[in-house]
Design an enzyme around this catalytic site. Structure first.
Site, short mmCIF file in Angstrom:
data_model
loop_
_atom_site.label_atom_id
_atom_site.label_comp_id
_atom_site.label_asym_id
_atom_site.label_seq_id
_atom_site.Cartn_x
_atom_site.Cartn_y
_atom_site.Cartn_z
N LYS A 10 0.82 -1.21 0.00
CA LYS A 10 0.00 0.00 0.00
C LYS A 10 0.86 1.27 0.00
O LYS A 10 2.06 1.21 0.30
CB LYS A 10 -0.94 -0.04 1.20
CG LYS A 10 -1.94 -1.22 1.16
CD LYS A 10 -2.94 -1.16 2.31
CE LYS A 10 -3.96 -2.29 2.23
NZ LYS A 10 -4.99 -2.17 3.31
N TYR A 50 -12.22 -2.99 -3.76
CA TYR A 50 -12.83 -2.95 -2.42
C TYR A 50 -14.36 -2.94 -2.49
O TYR A 50 -15.01 -2.37 -1.61
CB TYR A 50 -12.31 -1.75 -1.64
CG TYR A 50 -10.91 -1.92 -1.10
CD1 TYR A 50 -10.59 -2.98 -0.24
CD2 TYR A 50 -9.88 -1.03 -1.42
CE1 TYR A 50 -9.31 -3.15 0.27
CE2 TYR A 50 -8.59 -1.19 -0.91
CZ TYR A 50 -8.31 -2.25 -0.05
OH TYR A 50 -7.05 -2.42 0.46
N GLU A 127 -9.45 -10.78 -7.78
CA GLU A 127 -8.50 -9.67 -7.65
C GLU A 127 -7.36 -9.79 -8.66
O GLU A 127 -6.87 -8.79 -9.18
CB GLU A 127 -7.97 -9.63 -6.20
CG GLU A 127 -9.08 -9.26 -5.21
CD GLU A 127 -8.68 -9.39 -3.75
OE1 GLU A 127 -7.51 -9.71 -3.45
OE2 GLU A 127 -9.57 -9.19 -2.90
#
Ligand code: CDP
Ligand code: MG
Length: 138
Positions: A10, A50, A127
């Site tokens: 991240k 998300y 994903e």
């Protein structure tokens, strides 16, 4: 069983220059990088990735954070990779994460928490297709 899982380093961890340290932890645990790219998440990509969090109280803050700087997207493979990568990452909130986990080492709180990893074979597949084309996976 040999599995593949989607990992994101991240923006907080990229900003701290710990990309190499994080990848080394996966590799030292016998896992391999099959695909990797640096990129910036758009709001659209964040909404896809998300999806299940849309509408939660922390969603806006999460999108601001995830689109606020570059990330590293990777596919990591190995024996039971989905469960093992989540164990190596540690609990969502670093205060609850075990010693030696990536989140204990590098996360600052339960939002800016250094890494993402898929939580099931279904999410790993979903994903993977959000971030990589077949030709980018080795
Ligand atoms: O990432 P993980 O699967 O451990 O946790 P999650 O419950 O699926 O939440 C996804 C991400 O949303 C977290 O990793 C945090 O970055 C963020 N989050 C947050 O900012 N505040 C919360 N209360 C819960 C999650
Ligand atoms: Mg999750």
């Amino acid at each position: 069983m040999k599995e593949e899982t989607l990992v994101l380093i991240k923006p907080d961890a990229v900003g701290k220059s710990v990309i190499g340290k994080i990848i080394a932890i996966y590799e030292e645990n016998g896992l391999s990088v099959r695909a990797a790219k640096m990129m910036r998440m758009t709001r659209e990509l964040a909404a896809k990735h998300y999806e299940e969090h849309i509408g939660r109280p922390y969603y806006e803050e999460l999108v601001e954070f995830m689109t606020g700087g570059p990330i590293i997207a990777m596919i990591i493979s190995g024996e039971d990779a989905i469960k093992r990568v989540r164990e190596i990452n540690g609990k969502t909130n670093p205060k609850e994460a075990a010693e030696g986990t990536i989140r204990k080492l590098f996360a600052q709180d339960g939002s800016k928490n250094a890494v993402h990893a898929s939580d099931s074979p279904e999410s790993a597949k979903r994903e993977r297709n959000i971030f990589f084309a077949e030709a980018e996976i080795f």
